[in-house]
Design a protein around this motif. Structure first.
Motif, PDB file in Angstrom:
ATOM      1  N   GLN A  16       0.838  -1.196   0.000  1.00  0.00           N
ATOM      2  CA  GLN A  16       0.000   0.000   0.000  1.00  0.00           C
ATOM      3  C   GLN A  16       0.876   1.249   0.000  1.00  0.00           C
ATOM      4  O   GLN A  16       1.938   1.275   0.613  1.00  0.00           O
ATOM      5  N   THR A  17       0.427   2.272  -0.693  1.00  0.00           N
ATOM      6  CA  THR A  17       1.126   3.558  -0.694  1.00  0.00           C
ATOM      7  C   THR A  17       0.165   4.624  -0.202  1.00  0.00           C
ATOM      8  O   THR A  17      -1.044   4.418  -0.159  1.00  0.00           O
ATOM      9  N   SER A  18       0.697   5.765   0.137  1.00  0.00           N
ATOM     10  CA  SER A  18      -0.152   6.872   0.587  1.00  0.00           C
ATOM     11  C   SER A  18      -0.643   7.698  -0.603  1.00  0.00           C
ATOM     12  O   SER A  18      -1.470   8.567  -0.455  1.00  0.00           O
ATOM     13  N   VAL A  19      -0.114   7.402  -1.779  1.00  0.00           N
ATOM     14  CA  VAL A  19      -0.507   8.135  -2.981  1.00  0.00           C
ATOM     15  C   VAL A  19      -1.670   7.405  -3.646  1.00  0.00           C
ATOM     16  O   VAL A  19      -1.579   6.239  -3.944  1.00  0.00           O
TER      17      VAL A  19
END
Length: 91
Positions: free
Chosen positions: A83-86
């Motif tokens: 998972q990424t924050s973008v």
């Protein structure tokens, strides 16, 4: 104004800097754990590119490589994707 004796813009006393500027700081990368495995993430240089295939064979021949995992492997093993924050719009 409160109990603070410091004004905005005034230099703040630092207690941790001396060890870093004298070379005595210790960083996570400095910790040597015998037989530790390291991980590297390789990302596409193309934004929002559709990856057609990944050939792991060359990487697996490199001495010391334990595994080459793709998103497909992580999903198949029940781990899921990274998972990424973008957030981006998927096609």
């Amino acid at each position: 104004m409160g109990s603070s004796t410091f004004q905005i813009g005034q230099a703040q006393p630092r207690i941790e800097d001396l060890r870093f500027i004298t070379g005595a700081g210790r960083f996570v990368d400095d910790i040597d754990v015998p037989a530790a495995a390291h991980m590297m993430l390789v990302r596409s240089p193309y934004a929002a590119a559709a990856i057609g295939s990944i050939d792991k064979s060359g990487a697996m021949k490199v001495p010391g490589v334990l595994a080459v995992l793709t998103a497909e492997d992580l999903i198949a093993d029940g781990i899921g994707t990274l998972q990424t924050s973008v957030k981006r719009k998927l096609r």
